[in-house]
Design an enzyme around this catalytic site. Structure first.
Site, mmCIF file in Angstrom:
data_model
loop_
_atom_site.group_PDB
_atom_site.id
_atom_site.type_symbol
_atom_site.label_atom_id
_atom_site.label_comp_id
_atom_site.label_asym_id
_atom_site.label_seq_id
_atom_site.Cartn_x
_atom_site.Cartn_y
_atom_site.Cartn_z
ATOM 1 N N TYR A 1 -5.960 35.923 50.999
ATOM 2 C CA TYR A 1 -4.585 36.426 51.055
ATOM 3 C C TYR A 1 -4.580 37.862 51.584
ATOM 4 O O TYR A 1 -3.878 38.193 52.552
ATOM 5 C CB TYR A 1 -3.926 36.354 49.669
ATOM 6 N N THR B 1 0.473 44.502 51.603
ATOM 7 C CA THR B 1 0.118 44.452 50.183
ATOM 8 C C THR B 1 -1.040 45.376 49.825
ATOM 9 O O THR B 1 -1.919 45.637 50.668
ATOM 10 C CB THR B 1 -0.275 43.004 49.809
ATOM 11 N N ALA C 1 8.031 36.212 55.378
ATOM 12 C CA ALA C 1 7.568 34.831 55.219
ATOM 13 C C ALA C 1 6.047 34.752 55.190
ATOM 14 O O ALA C 1 5.382 35.118 56.152
ATOM 15 C CB ALA C 1 8.096 33.982 56.382
ATOM 16 N N ASN D 1 2.787 46.309 42.440
ATOM 17 C CA ASN D 1 3.327 45.169 41.671
ATOM 18 C C ASN D 1 4.850 45.212 41.615
ATOM 19 O O ASN D 1 5.420 46.076 40.945
ATOM 20 C CB ASN D 1 2.723 45.155 40.269
ATOM 21 N N HIS E 1 2.991 35.604 37.795
ATOM 22 C CA HIS E 1 3.090 37.052 37.557
ATOM 23 C C HIS E 1 3.359 37.395 36.094
ATOM 24 O O HIS E 1 3.929 36.618 35.345
ATOM 25 C CB HIS E 1 4.170 37.662 38.451
ATOM 26 N N LEU E 2 2.933 38.608 35.774
ATOM 27 C CA LEU E 2 2.903 39.026 34.370
ATOM 28 C C LEU E 2 4.291 39.036 33.706
ATOM 29 O O LEU E 2 4.490 38.377 32.680
ATOM 30 C CB LEU E 2 2.264 40.430 34.286
HETATM 31 N N1 UDP Z 1 -1.572 38.695 33.689
HETATM 32 C C1 UDP Z 1 -1.728 38.132 32.423
HETATM 33 N N2 UDP Z 1 -1.073 36.959 32.150
HETATM 34 C C2 UDP Z 1 -0.286 36.316 33.071
HETATM 35 C C3 UDP Z 1 -0.135 36.900 34.354
HETATM 36 C C4 UDP Z 1 -0.796 38.082 34.629
HETATM 37 O O1 UDP Z 1 -2.429 38.684 31.569
HETATM 38 O O2 UDP Z 1 0.272 35.265 32.764
HETATM 39 C C5 UDP Z 1 -2.260 39.961 34.003
HETATM 40 C C6 UDP Z 1 -3.220 39.842 35.181
HETATM 41 O O3 UDP Z 1 -4.483 39.400 34.754
HETATM 42 C C7 UDP Z 1 -3.218 41.278 35.717
HETATM 43 C C8 UDP Z 1 -1.772 41.759 35.439
HETATM 44 O O4 UDP Z 1 -1.289 40.911 34.407
HETATM 45 O O5 UDP Z 1 -4.098 42.062 34.970
HETATM 46 C C9 UDP Z 1 -0.858 41.688 36.631
HETATM 47 O O6 UDP Z 1 -0.942 40.396 37.191
HETATM 48 P P1 UDP Z 1 0.120 39.815 38.240
HETATM 49 O O7 UDP Z 1 -0.291 38.418 38.566
HETATM 50 O O8 UDP Z 1 1.507 40.015 37.730
HETATM 51 O O9 UDP Z 1 -0.034 40.764 39.512
HETATM 52 P P2 UDP Z 1 -1.313 41.129 40.433
HETATM 53 O O10 UDP Z 1 -1.745 42.500 39.959
HETATM 54 O O11 UDP Z 1 -2.346 40.080 40.240
HETATM 55 O O12 UDP Z 1 -0.746 41.168 41.797
#
Ligand code: UDP
Length: 334
Positions: free
Chosen positions: A147, A123, A80, A176, A195-196
């Protein structure tokens, strides 16, 4: 009985499911602030009377006490927390109060009720900007956002609680996390989604936003960021192994959970096109603030000490995420 805090969220729910399927008695404690009641219903339906849900908040010690009082709890797996980096920069108070104070209440309830084992969801953000790749567990921890700092503070608190009160912890530093339950009963369900992989996949459905690719001028092989994508089911296995490790008298320790290999955003995008069979449209955008160019885990320690063997590929994760996303879209759009 295993207490799973945050069990209505993405990672916590997959962990609760694995525990239920292994025959553990599970109590999920979650305030549903970001998790979903539907997820709890799914867990309840799968369980064979070995699942309970408490709609409670870690900031409310009375609710925690009640849960520990009635629960016969052997160990805690603690998910949580708020987890959005950008939001933590805008509103650090929210992150420090919820993540740190909430965990203090949890640890104090453990002291009170003599529960001495906890697995904690930490993390890679505790490392901050990498000074070497791959990142092993001895890499300096200098988080660059609230965070990451909230999670690092908890790691330090856990060391002190071991020394003073003999509460043993395993801190798992996620890279990730990707994918969904292979049977598509659960999956990643954030609102808003940042997330990506889910963002690329969501963009393939009607009336959805075009996928935005953040940053194409990094010093990497194709200009986009490299990340280490670890499958959710492999990740969850490490939590079960951590419980076993603590039950066998393991000392307080911390482990990276990743695959030791990285993929660029463009590579992930191309794999999503392959899995979905679609030409996905993309808008390239400037860099997103706070994104390091490269994050890859050295996972040797978890393999050696926890006997953890991640097996799934990035393509497996994208396939399960896509199946889940299709289900979710059906639920949302009828
Ligand atoms: N990313 C992107 N478009 C999105 C979400 C993420 O290009 O809509 C890129 C982001 O800039 C990073 C990678 O994907 O380079 C992973 O991002 P995510 O938020 O999934 O995980 P993080 O590494 O930030 O924990």
């Amino acid at each position: 009985m295993i207490l799973v805090t945050g069990g209505a969220g993405y990672i916590g729910s997959h962990c609760a499911l694995a525990l239920i399927e292994q025959g553990f008695d599970v109590t999920v404690f979650d305030n549903l602030s970001t998790g979903h009641l539907k997820t709890i219903e799914t867990l309840k339906n799968i369980s064979q009377n070995n699942f309970e849900f408490v709609n409670g908040d870690l900031l409310n010690s009375e609710e925690l006490d009640k849960t520990f009082d009635s629960g016969n709890i052997d160990a805690v797996i603690h998910f949580a927390a708020f987890s959005q980096v950008g939001e933590s920069v805008k509103d650090p108070a929210k992150y420090y109060r919820n993540n740190i104070c909430g965990t203090l209440n949890l640890l104090d309830a453990m002291r009170k009720y003599n529960v001495d084992k906890i697995v904690f969801s930490s993390t890679a953000a505790t490392y901050g900007e990498p000074v070497r790749i791959p990142i092993d567990e001895t890499h300096p921890q200098n988080p660059i956002n609230p965070y990451g700092f909230s999670k690092l503070a908890i790691e330090k608190i856990m060391d002190d609680y071991d020394r003073a009160y003999n509460i043993k912890s395993v801190r798992l530093r996620y890279f990730n996390v990707a994918g969904a339950d292979a049977k598509s009963r659960l999956g990643e369900w954030h609102d808003p989604e940042t997330h990506l992989i889910p963002n690329i996949l969501k963009s393939t459905f009607a009336n959805s936003k075009t996928f935005r690719m953040f940053g194409t001028d990094y010093d990497t092989k194709d200009g986009t960021c490299v990340r280490d994508y670890i499958n959710i089911e492999d990740l969850v296995q490490a939590h079960l192994l951590s419980l076993e490790y603590l039950n066998n008298g393991g000392k307080t320790d911390f482990f990276n959970l990743g695959t030791k290999s990285g993929n660029t955003v463009r590579e992930v995008f191309a794999l999503c096109e392959k899995v979905t069979g679609k030409d996905i449209s993309v808008e390239t955008k400037p860099r997103r603030e706070g994104d390091p160019a490269l994050l890859v885990a050295d996972n040797t320690k978890a393999k050696e000490i926890l006997n953890w063997h991640p097996e799934k590929t990035l393509e497996d994760s994208i396939k399960s995420a896509y199946q889940w996303e299709k289900n979710l879209q059906e639920q949302i759009n009828g």
